[in-house]
Motif scaffolding. Structure first.
Motif, PDB file in Angstrom:
ATOM      1  N   ILE A   1       8.894  -9.970  -2.585  1.00  0.00           N
ATOM      2  CA  ILE A   1       7.766  -8.899  -2.392  1.00  0.00           C
ATOM      3  C   ILE A   1       8.275  -7.665  -2.992  1.00  0.00           C
ATOM      4  CG2 ILE A   1       6.151  -8.011  -0.820  1.00  0.00           C
ATOM      5  CD1 ILE A   1       6.297 -10.913  -1.213  1.00  0.00           C
ATOM      6  N   ALA A   2       9.387  -7.094  -2.599  1.00  0.00           N
ATOM      7  CA  ALA A   2       9.847  -5.872  -2.991  1.00  0.00           C
ATOM      8  C   ALA A   2       9.715  -5.639  -4.695  1.00  0.00           C
ATOM      9  CB  ALA A   2      11.107  -5.426  -2.713  1.00  0.00           C
ATOM     10  N   TYR A   3      10.199  -6.702  -5.267  1.00  0.00           N
ATOM     11  CA  TYR A   3      10.061  -6.817  -6.723  1.00  0.00           C
ATOM     12  C   TYR A   3       8.765  -6.691  -7.659  1.00  0.00           C
ATOM     13  CZ  TYR A   3      15.171  -6.845  -7.443  1.00  0.00           C
ATOM     14  OH  TYR A   3      16.590  -6.757  -7.514  1.00  0.00           O
ATOM     15  N   SER A   4       7.851  -7.529  -6.559  1.00  0.00           N
ATOM     16  CA  SER A   4       6.389  -7.616  -6.856  1.00  0.00           C
ATOM     17  C   SER A   4       5.718  -6.270  -6.915  1.00  0.00           C
ATOM     18  CB  SER A   4       5.692  -8.482  -6.049  1.00  0.00           C
ATOM     19  OG  SER A   4       5.920  -9.966  -6.295  1.00  0.00           O
ATOM     20  N   ILE A   5       6.273  -5.578  -5.806  1.00  0.00           N
ATOM     21  CA  ILE A   5       5.575  -4.046  -5.875  1.00  0.00           C
ATOM     22  C   ILE A   5       6.367  -3.134  -6.961  1.00  0.00           C
ATOM     23  CG2 ILE A   5       5.774  -1.993  -4.073  1.00  0.00           C
ATOM     24  CD1 ILE A   5       5.862  -3.984  -1.877  1.00  0.00           C
ATOM     25  N   LEU A   6       7.451  -3.363  -7.160  1.00  0.00           N
ATOM     26  CA  LEU A   6       8.083  -2.583  -8.196  1.00  0.00           C
ATOM     27  C   LEU A   6       7.228  -2.804  -9.396  1.00  0.00           C
ATOM     28  CD1 LEU A   6      11.804  -2.605  -7.136  1.00  0.00           C
ATOM     29  CD2 LEU A   6      10.499  -0.496  -7.322  1.00  0.00           C
ATOM     30  N   GLN A   7       7.002  -4.106  -9.747  1.00  0.00           N
ATOM     31  CA  GLN A   7       6.628  -4.346 -11.037  1.00  0.00           C
ATOM     32  C   GLN A   7       5.071  -3.849 -11.033  1.00  0.00           C
ATOM     33  OE1 GLN A   7       6.149  -8.809 -11.919  1.00  0.00           O
ATOM     34  NE2 GLN A   7       7.316  -8.377 -13.855  1.00  0.00           N
ATOM     35  N   SER A   8       4.485  -3.907  -9.903  1.00  0.00           N
ATOM     36  CA  SER A   8       2.764  -3.359 -10.083  1.00  0.00           C
ATOM     37  C   SER A   8       2.941  -2.036 -10.468  1.00  0.00           C
ATOM     38  CB  SER A   8       2.183  -3.670  -8.638  1.00  0.00           C
ATOM     39  OG  SER A   8       3.017  -2.721  -7.621  1.00  0.00           O
ATOM     40  N   VAL A   9       3.843  -1.145 -10.366  1.00  0.00           N
ATOM     41  CA  VAL A   9       4.013   0.210 -10.864  1.00  0.00           C
ATOM     42  C   VAL A   9       4.985   0.349 -11.944  1.00  0.00           C
ATOM     43  CG1 VAL A   9       3.141   0.963  -8.671  1.00  0.00           C
ATOM     44  CG2 VAL A   9       5.607   0.886  -8.924  1.00  0.00           C
ATOM     45  N   ASN A  10       5.015  -0.611 -12.726  1.00  0.00           N
ATOM     46  CA  ASN A  10       6.076  -0.652 -13.809  1.00  0.00           C
ATOM     47  C   ASN A  10       7.491  -0.069 -13.564  1.00  0.00           C
ATOM     48  OD1 ASN A  10       4.081  -1.543 -15.812  1.00  0.00           O
ATOM     49  ND2 ASN A  10       3.216   0.126 -15.599  1.00  0.00           N
TER      50      ASN A  10
ATOM     51  N   GLY B   1       6.408   8.536  -8.011  1.00  0.00           N
ATOM     52  CA  GLY B   1       7.636   9.082  -8.517  1.00  0.00           C
ATOM     53  C   GLY B   1       8.587   9.186  -7.400  1.00  0.00           C
ATOM     54  N   ILE B   2       8.117   8.567  -6.041  1.00  0.00           N
ATOM     55  CA  ILE B   2       8.819   9.052  -4.903  1.00  0.00           C
ATOM     56  C   ILE B   2       9.498   7.598  -4.495  1.00  0.00           C
ATOM     57  CG2 ILE B   2       8.878   9.541  -2.672  1.00  0.00           C
ATOM     58  CD1 ILE B   2       6.291  11.296  -3.088  1.00  0.00           C
ATOM     59  N   GLY B   3      11.062   7.630  -4.176  1.00  0.00           N
ATOM     60  CA  GLY B   3      11.488   6.431  -3.856  1.00  0.00           C
ATOM     61  C   GLY B   3      12.706   6.288  -5.047  1.00  0.00           C
ATOM     62  N   ASP B   4      14.027   6.109  -4.273  1.00  0.00           N
ATOM     63  CA  ASP B   4      15.102   5.582  -5.087  1.00  0.00           C
ATOM     64  C   ASP B   4      15.614   4.176  -4.706  1.00  0.00           C
ATOM     65  OD1 ASP B   4      15.468   8.104  -6.649  1.00  0.00           O
ATOM     66  OD2 ASP B   4      15.439   9.003  -4.599  1.00  0.00           O
ATOM     67  N   THR B   5      15.341   3.742  -3.255  1.00  0.00           N
ATOM     68  CA  THR B   5      15.725   2.623  -2.836  1.00  0.00           C
ATOM     69  C   THR B   5      14.618   2.159  -2.052  1.00  0.00           C
ATOM     70  OG1 THR B   5      16.858   3.028  -0.753  1.00  0.00           O
ATOM     71  CG2 THR B   5      18.062   3.126  -2.805  1.00  0.00           C
TER      72      THR B   5
ATOM     73  N   PHE C   1       0.851  -1.179   0.040  1.00  0.00           N
ATOM     74  CA  PHE C   1      -0.020   0.245   0.149  1.00  0.00           C
ATOM     75  C   PHE C   1       0.879   1.233  -0.098  1.00  0.00           C
ATOM     76  CE2 PHE C   1      -2.018   3.078   2.748  1.00  0.00           C
ATOM     77  CZ  PHE C   1      -2.985   3.669   1.826  1.00  0.00           C
ATOM     78  N   ALA C   2       1.688   1.414   0.981  1.00  0.00           N
ATOM     79  CA  ALA C   2       2.575   2.645   1.058  1.00  0.00           C
ATOM     80  C   ALA C   2       3.647   2.586   0.005  1.00  0.00           C
ATOM     81  CB  ALA C   2       3.129   2.464   2.538  1.00  0.00           C
ATOM     82  N   LEU C   3       4.299   1.778  -0.175  1.00  0.00           N
ATOM     83  CA  LEU C   3       5.640   1.861  -1.195  1.00  0.00           C
ATOM     84  C   LEU C   3       4.965   1.779  -2.607  1.00  0.00           C
ATOM     85  CD1 LEU C   3       8.051  -0.532   0.278  1.00  0.00           C
ATOM     86  CD2 LEU C   3       7.514   1.510   0.802  1.00  0.00           C
ATOM     87  N   GLY C   4       4.006   1.095  -2.899  1.00  0.00           N
ATOM     88  CA  GLY C   4       3.262   1.210  -4.208  1.00  0.00           C
ATOM     89  C   GLY C   4       2.667   2.523  -4.470  1.00  0.00           C
ATOM     90  N   HIS C   5       2.172   3.195  -3.539  1.00  0.00           N
ATOM     91  CA  HIS C   5       1.635   4.551  -3.514  1.00  0.00           C
ATOM     92  C   HIS C   5       2.679   5.461  -4.002  1.00  0.00           C
ATOM     93  CE1 HIS C   5      -1.566   7.655  -2.436  1.00  0.00           C
ATOM     94  NE2 HIS C   5      -0.441   8.700  -2.281  1.00  0.00           N
TER      95      HIS C   5
END
Length: 357
Positions: free
Chosen positions: A239-248, A220-224, A211-215
């Motif tokens: 899980i981290a890569y799944s979140i990244l993938q969900s926002v392309n 466009g916020i977040g470099d690591t 929820f938080a990181l995907g948002h």
């Protein structure tokens, strides 16, 4: 766009790929166990590993650990500025200090001077649970207290000419985490490390972090990023890569799968996991569907680049909505991977031809 900071061989900020991080939970003094866990994290896709450095003996272990691993190492330091300096001298790639507990301003300045001399970045990591009391009293809003504590620490570092800074403001509350990072992103150009701290056990941590990181990533916020899970840190990486993938924000295959029903003729979950593992080393934008029967399989085959739907004897594979082959259960994975690689090569060729025209 944020500035670029070099952490070992990894560049963060400035539009570079979002770097997935994690943190070891072994005793740092146990070099063998810590190195093994870092290597497991690296195999899972971790780009930066953070380790607790809580006394002088841990500092001594850093030298051996650094010599045995490939990915950048971050020393996580609380309370004692001398430990932070010792970690820098031991050769770490970055130091994380907490503005809530590292001590007087002069101690932070001393850490910054040594870090600057050795070309080691500093991450200012402010957590909602460890803000200095003065900020709690000054601000009615805990988010403002969190953000300002981080900004003041950044200002202290910059006051002695130090600029290789990564900033993180984390809360166990995902909404506070979102709001804090949105505010922080408007106040600094330093790269931001994002995460929900103390997110809980597996399923709770996934929900809060997604929820938080995907948002934030969508904004466009977040470099690591780090997904904090109470347990095996290796589980955090996927899980981290799944979140990244969900926002392309990750260039890898997207695996979709049906929720299954009584018509399912194969074990969809098992096959989907096998497909995901088989394609873990593949890079490129492609959607792969794993379906349990022809009811949704044919429809999803049209929406996916490559698809397989199960039959009693194996599976039927589609590409671009057209049937390519019927295979046995044992042939599904190699056939699917070959087709994915062919598809990506064709896509690349198409792009090159387009560019020439």
């Amino acid at each position: 766009m944020t500035k670029v900071v070099k952490i070992g061989n990894v560049l963060v900020g400035g539009g570079n790929p979002v770097a997935v991080q994690s943190m070891t939970n072994t005793d740092t003094k146990n070099v063998t166990a810590t190195v093994e866990q870092i290597k497991n994290l690296e195999s899972a896709g971790c780009k930066i590993a953070r380790i607790s450095v809580y006394d002088e003996a841990c500092v001594e272990s850093l030298k051996a650990i650094k010599s045995l691993v490939k990915i950048p190492i971050v020393a996580d330091v609380h309370f004692d500025y001398k430990i932070a300096i010792g970690s820098i001298l031991a050769g770490v790639d970055k130091v994380r200090i907490n503005p809530g507990n590292i001590g007087a301003k002069w101690k932070v300045e001393e850490v910054a001077r040594v870090a600057k001399d050795h070309g080691v970045p500093i991450r200012v990591g402010a957590n909602a649970g460890s803000i200095d009391e003065s900020y709690i009293k000054k601000f009615d809003n805990p988010v403002d207290a969190l953000v300002q504590s981080a900004i003041d620490e950044v200002n202290t570092l910059e006051s002695v000419g130090f600029g290789d800074i990564v900033v993180a403001v984390k809360s166990s509350d995902p909404i506070e985490t979102i709001v804090a990072n949105e505010k922080l992103s408007k106040m600094t150009s330093h790269p931001l490390h994002i995460g929900v701290t103390e997110a809980g056990i597996y399923e709770d941590a996934i929900v809060k972090s997604a929820f938080a990181l995907g948002h934030l990533l969508y904004e466009g916020i977040g470099d690591t990023i780090r997904v904090s899970i109470a347990g095996n840190p290796v589980e955090e990486i996927g899980i981290a890569y799944s979140i990244l993938q969900s926002v392309n924000a990750f260039d890898g295959p997207e695996i979709i799968a049906c929720p299954t029903c009584a018509r399912t003729e194969i074990n969809v979950e098992e096959l989907a996991r096998e497909v995901k593992k088989s394609l873990a080393d593949v890079r490129g934008k492609i959607k792969v569907a794993v379906m349990g029967c022809v009811v949704n399989g044919l429809g999803e085959a049209k929406g996916a680049d490559v698809a397989v739907f199960g039959t009693k004897n194996g599976g039927v594979i589609y590409m671009d909505g057209k049937m390519v082959s019927t295979v046995s259960r044992e042939e599904i994975l190699p056939a699917l991977k070959n087709l994915v690689l062919e598809y990506l090569k064709g896509e690349k060729k198409f792009e090159n031809d387009k560019a020439r025209n």
